[in-house]
Motif scaffolding. Structure first.
Motif, mmCIF file in Angstrom:
data_model
loop_
_atom_site.group_PDB
_atom_site.id
_atom_site.type_symbol
_atom_site.label_atom_id
_atom_site.label_comp_id
_atom_site.label_asym_id
_atom_site.label_seq_id
_atom_site.Cartn_x
_atom_site.Cartn_y
_atom_site.Cartn_z
ATOM 1 N N TYR A 172 -17.123 13.488 -35.977
ATOM 2 C CA TYR A 172 -17.605 15.162 -35.939
ATOM 3 C C TYR A 172 -18.075 15.072 -35.272
ATOM 4 O O TYR A 172 -19.613 15.617 -35.707
ATOM 5 C CB TYR A 172 -17.918 15.199 -38.027
ATOM 6 C CG TYR A 172 -16.934 14.823 -38.934
ATOM 7 C CD1 TYR A 172 -16.464 16.108 -38.587
ATOM 8 C CD2 TYR A 172 -16.934 13.753 -39.423
ATOM 9 C CE1 TYR A 172 -15.416 16.637 -39.851
ATOM 10 C CE2 TYR A 172 -15.582 13.905 -40.634
ATOM 11 C CZ TYR A 172 -14.950 15.251 -40.448
ATOM 12 O OH TYR A 172 -13.720 14.985 -41.400
ATOM 13 N N ASN A 173 -19.296 13.910 -34.157
ATOM 14 C CA ASN A 173 -19.992 13.557 -33.793
ATOM 15 C C ASN A 173 -20.429 14.755 -32.916
ATOM 16 O O ASN A 173 -18.995 15.645 -32.127
ATOM 17 C CB ASN A 173 -20.175 12.418 -33.403
ATOM 18 C CG ASN A 173 -21.225 11.972 -32.395
ATOM 19 O OD1 ASN A 173 -22.654 12.184 -32.782
ATOM 20 N ND2 ASN A 173 -21.265 11.375 -31.016
ATOM 21 N N ASP A 174 -22.023 15.490 -32.531
ATOM 22 C CA ASP A 174 -21.442 16.430 -31.984
ATOM 23 C C ASP A 174 -20.736 17.823 -32.373
ATOM 24 O O ASP A 174 -20.132 18.673 -30.767
ATOM 25 C CB ASP A 174 -21.555 15.866 -29.904
ATOM 26 C CG ASP A 174 -22.512 14.732 -29.764
ATOM 27 O OD1 ASP A 174 -23.936 15.297 -30.871
ATOM 28 O OD2 ASP A 174 -22.210 13.964 -29.200
ATOM 29 N N THR A 205 -21.309 13.746 -51.567
ATOM 30 C CA THR A 205 -22.709 13.599 -50.527
ATOM 31 C C THR A 205 -22.545 14.350 -49.138
ATOM 32 O O THR A 205 -22.008 15.594 -49.506
ATOM 33 C CB THR A 205 -23.528 12.356 -50.268
ATOM 34 O OG1 THR A 205 -22.393 11.682 -48.872
ATOM 35 C CG2 THR A 205 -24.418 11.541 -51.449
ATOM 36 N N VAL A 206 -22.384 13.595 -48.112
ATOM 37 C CA VAL A 206 -21.968 14.599 -47.089
ATOM 38 C C VAL A 206 -21.140 13.605 -45.595
ATOM 39 O O VAL A 206 -20.312 13.178 -46.532
ATOM 40 C CB VAL A 206 -23.603 14.754 -46.132
ATOM 41 C CG1 VAL A 206 -23.951 16.378 -46.693
ATOM 42 C CG2 VAL A 206 -23.945 14.125 -45.545
ATOM 43 N N TRP A 207 -20.962 13.522 -44.898
ATOM 44 C CA TRP A 207 -20.102 13.338 -43.791
ATOM 45 C C TRP A 207 -21.411 11.655 -42.611
ATOM 46 O O TRP A 207 -21.906 11.812 -42.488
ATOM 47 C CB TRP A 207 -19.544 14.325 -43.031
ATOM 48 C CG TRP A 207 -18.527 15.016 -44.313
ATOM 49 C CD1 TRP A 207 -17.354 14.585 -44.411
ATOM 50 C CD2 TRP A 207 -19.019 16.210 -44.995
ATOM 51 N NE1 TRP A 207 -16.805 15.667 -45.354
ATOM 52 C CE2 TRP A 207 -17.464 16.784 -45.735
ATOM 53 C CE3 TRP A 207 -20.420 16.764 -44.701
ATOM 54 C CZ2 TRP A 207 -18.023 17.747 -46.310
ATOM 55 C CZ3 TRP A 207 -20.209 17.247 -45.948
ATOM 56 C CH2 TRP A 207 -19.206 18.291 -46.513
ATOM 57 N N CYS A 208 -19.961 11.416 -42.834
ATOM 58 C CA CYS A 208 -20.591 9.937 -41.120
ATOM 59 C C CYS A 208 -19.806 10.746 -39.977
ATOM 60 O O CYS A 208 -19.606 11.809 -39.740
ATOM 61 C CB CYS A 208 -20.231 8.750 -41.125
ATOM 62 S SG CYS A 208 -20.390 7.164 -39.980
ATOM 63 N N ALA A 209 -21.105 10.563 -38.497
ATOM 64 C CA ALA A 209 -21.040 10.958 -37.795
ATOM 65 C C ALA A 209 -19.104 10.302 -37.232
ATOM 66 O O ALA A 209 -18.792 11.754 -36.177
ATOM 67 C CB ALA A 209 -21.584 10.365 -36.578
ATOM 68 N N GLN A 210 -18.706 9.474 -38.167
ATOM 69 C CA GLN A 210 -17.122 9.361 -37.457
ATOM 70 C C GLN A 210 -16.453 8.432 -38.600
ATOM 71 O O GLN A 210 -17.169 7.970 -39.293
ATOM 72 C CB GLN A 210 -16.700 8.244 -35.869
ATOM 73 C CG GLN A 210 -17.807 7.097 -35.576
ATOM 74 C CD GLN A 210 -19.593 7.730 -34.802
ATOM 75 O OE1 GLN A 210 -19.469 7.843 -34.288
ATOM 76 N NE2 GLN A 210 -19.771 7.342 -35.790
ATOM 77 N N GLN A 257 -12.275 11.359 -31.321
ATOM 78 C CA GLN A 257 -13.050 12.246 -29.585
ATOM 79 C C GLN A 257 -12.014 11.813 -28.562
ATOM 80 O O GLN A 257 -11.962 13.144 -27.767
ATOM 81 C CB GLN A 257 -14.279 11.161 -29.562
ATOM 82 C CG GLN A 257 -15.249 11.824 -28.277
ATOM 83 C CD GLN A 257 -16.250 10.799 -28.242
ATOM 84 O OE1 GLN A 257 -16.458 10.068 -27.293
ATOM 85 N NE2 GLN A 257 -16.724 10.364 -29.421
ATOM 86 N N PHE A 258 -10.847 11.432 -27.697
ATOM 87 C CA PHE A 258 -9.972 10.987 -26.698
ATOM 88 C C PHE A 258 -8.920 10.757 -27.180
ATOM 89 O O PHE A 258 -8.432 10.329 -28.545
ATOM 90 C CB PHE A 258 -10.772 10.037 -26.306
ATOM 91 C CG PHE A 258 -11.785 10.150 -25.659
ATOM 92 C CD1 PHE A 258 -11.340 10.547 -24.148
ATOM 93 C CD2 PHE A 258 -13.091 9.851 -26.005
ATOM 94 C CE1 PHE A 258 -12.866 10.073 -22.813
ATOM 95 C CE2 PHE A 258 -14.575 9.975 -25.115
ATOM 96 C CZ PHE A 258 -13.986 10.036 -23.189
#
Length: 364
Positions: free
Chosen positions: A159-161, A215-220, A145-146
């Motif tokens: 992946y968040n936002d 399945t799918v993904w976590c936000a991070q 993210q940073f």
């Protein structure tokens, strides 16, 4: 006089073009207005003095990393003190980020401004921004993210936002030399293509397997182990019904998907089908304190919803307050988090729509 689109006129009014009394635009105009408006500006706008003024603001906020901080309303007219503060913070590299549309929005703006004006400093700023994104990528293909940030959840693959998806879509436009990136040198385009491909590899590697089923993904995800990871106190390791939708759509946009990518898509679609919440909807009401609130209530003939978070143990939708405790009813968390976060959405419907188109295209 050439016609300027309505969004440009709105921006002109917002940015005090007509020498109105100076106001605090950071307070009155949330950064989200900039992120949403900037990509929609008419080409003619970039030939105006106002576009150049904003472009100079964008360069001013660019940090020495090549990236930008988030939550900045770039069109704001700065006081002398604000100008000095921004200049003094350019070396605070820990604020460079891809979160909340930061960096990708500014790269696009400067690129469009360069094509309209051919002023080299805007091209140089955009190229530095692209290089920042390339440098920020982990060897495993993920983006934090940073960057650089030495510790904290900011270092997780994010992946968040849609943070990672946003930069990957930008890199694809770069290496395909789509406008406004027609000026980008081939050497950087080649690096952008390689980075995009590595990003796809990371997406495939981080798809969460639950009880032997992808399945799918976590936000991070942890940048070392790739496991689902915690961010803020109420953002627990989970399966994310909010962040996974655009990941699947990105995969479905690939022109020649491999067998591995196809299987990844199909498994994610199965999860979306199995995880939809039917027979419930959000109902807004005024609570005892006179505040707007919401609750989940039964309904008939209402579209399905998906929760933001599902447990990793049994795929059960949950919510959480700032204490980090899982709850399974939205009424069990406090007013502030209940209304200050997006817990449910219907974005799975757009995934299904894209999936039907994808099946026809690839004869599935």
């Amino acid at each position: 006089m050439k016609k300027i689109c309505l969004c440009c006129l709105a921006l002109i009014c917002l940015t005090n073009l007509f020498a109105q009394e100076t106001v605090n635009y950071k307070e009155k105009m949330p950064y989200k207005i900039w992120v949403k408006m900037a990509p929609k500006l008419n080409d003619e706008f970039f030939k105006t003095d106002e576009a150049i003024r904003i472009g100079d603001n964008v360069l001013l906020y660019q940090q020495t990393t090549g990236g930008w901080p988030k939550n900045i309303y770039m069109p704001a007219e700065l006081t002398q003190q604000e100008l000095e503060d921004v200049l003094a913070s350019k070396d605070e590299v820990n604020e460079s980020t891809i979160d909340n549309g930061a960096t990708s929005t500014e790269i696009q703006y400067l690129s469009r401004l360069y094509l309209a004006t051919h002023i080299e400093k805007y091209k140089d700023g955009a190229l530095d921004g692209i290089r920042y994104i390339l440098k920020a990528q982990y060897p495993n293909g993920g983006w934090p993210q940073f960057w650089p940030r030495p510790k904290g959840y900011y270092t997780h693959i994010t992946y968040n936002d849609n943070a990672m998806v946003n930069v990957m879509e930008l890199l694809r436009e770069v290496y395909e030399k789509k406008e406004p990136y027609t000026y980008v040198p081939d050497s950087i385009c080649d690096r952008a293509r390689a980075a995009f491909d590595k990003g796809i590899e990371c997406i495939l590697k981080t798809q969460v397997v639950l009880n032997g089923k992808p399945t799918v993904w976590c936000a991070q995800h942890d940048e070392h182990t790739l496991a689902p990871a915690k961010a803020r106190a109420y953002e627990l390791p989970s399966l994310s019904g909010a962040e996974s939708d655009n990941i699947v759509i990105l995969l479905m946009s690939l022109p020649d998907p491999s067998k591995e990518i196809i299987e990844c898509i199909e498994n994610a679609i199965e999860w979306f089908k199995a995880s939809k919440i039917e027979g419930m909807k959000k109902e807004f009401f005024t609570n005892d304190e006179g505040k707007k609130d919401f609750r989940m209530v039964p309904c008939t003939d209402c579209p399905p919803l998906w929760a933001r978070f599902y447990t990793l143990e049994d795929n059960r939708p949950f919510v959480s307050d700032r204490d980090g405790v899982k709850k399974f009813d939205i009424s069990e968390i406090g007013y502030e988090r209940r209304n200050g976060y997006s817990w449910y959405n219907s974005d799975g419907l757009k995934v299904f729509k894209k999936y039907e188109q994808w099946k026809k295209k690839h004869n599935k």
